[in-house]
Design an enzyme around this catalytic site. Structure first.
Site, short mmCIF file in Angstrom:
data_model
loop_
_atom_site.label_atom_id
_atom_site.label_comp_id
_atom_site.label_asym_id
_atom_site.label_seq_id
_atom_site.Cartn_x
_atom_site.Cartn_y
_atom_site.Cartn_z
CB CYS A 70 -1.75 44.24 61.25
SG CYS A 70 -0.13 43.80 61.90
CG HIS A 71 -5.14 42.47 56.94
ND1 HIS A 71 -5.35 41.15 56.64
CD2 HIS A 71 -4.05 42.84 56.23
CE1 HIS A 71 -4.47 40.76 55.75
NE2 HIS A 71 -3.63 41.75 55.50
CB SER A 72 -9.95 40.16 60.17
OG SER A 72 -11.21 40.69 59.94
CE LYS A 121 -5.86 37.25 56.88
NZ LYS A 121 -7.01 37.96 57.44
CB ILE A 160 -11.45 44.46 59.41
CG1 ILE A 160 -12.72 43.93 58.74
CG2 ILE A 160 -11.77 45.26 60.67
CD1 ILE A 160 -13.64 44.97 58.21
#
Ligand code: TYD
Length: 142
Positions: A53-55, A100, A125
């Site tokens: 749950c981040h980029s 993702k 992020i």
């Protein structure tokens, strides 16, 4: 805007096994498209857990379920795709600036992750709204 197809890639590592068992070799810059600076692995997660749950502004990753299975949602703000990781010789390369999420871990899942960068919390992020807002500001990154 980039196509998601140019930002992710399924890698098919050659099997070097013999009658003694299987062997998969991952060499930086050869089997994966970067020199490896970081390795971590995720296990003990289950079907109720959603990870990632981040980029990342700079980190690229290759994910390999060396045991068990999991799913990965990849999203570039325009296109989404779900990839099932279900064999130790399969890798998923994910470029930087792709959102993702990893989920649906089997009980025996060991998810190995390789990266081109050392850990730096400031290049993560972790808010999807923030991710979309940054893409709007700098669409060439998407
Ligand atoms: P997190 O990024 O939430 O893991 P994932 O996205 O793979 O589910 O990381 C969980 C914790 O571990 C968080 O406190 C940061 C720390 N961490 C490191 O110190 N180094 C690393 O390389 C990673 C991936 C996480």
């Amino acid at each position: 805007m980039h196509k998601l197809d140019e930002q992710i890639r399924i890698l098919d590592f050659p099997e070097m096994g013999d009658e003694r068992g299987n062997l998969v070799v991952i060499e930086g810059g050869i089997a994966v498209p970067f020199d490896v600076k970081r390795i971590f692995y995720i296990y003990g997660s289950d079907t109720t857990i959603r990870r990632g749950c981040h980029s990342n502004l700079r980190s690229e990753f290759v994910l390999v379920n060396v045991a068990g299975t999991s799913k990965v949602l990849v999203d570039n703000g325009e296109e989404k795709r779900i990839i099932s990781l279900d064999k130790p010789r399969m890798g998923l390369y994910i470029k930087n600036n792709v959102w993702k999420e990893m989920y649906d871990f089997s009980e025996d899942s060991v998810l190995l992750v390789l990266s081109n960068e050392h850990y730096d919390a400031s290049e993560y992020i972790r808010s999807y709204e923030d991710y979309l807002a940054r893409l709007k500001e700098a669409p060439e990154k998407a």
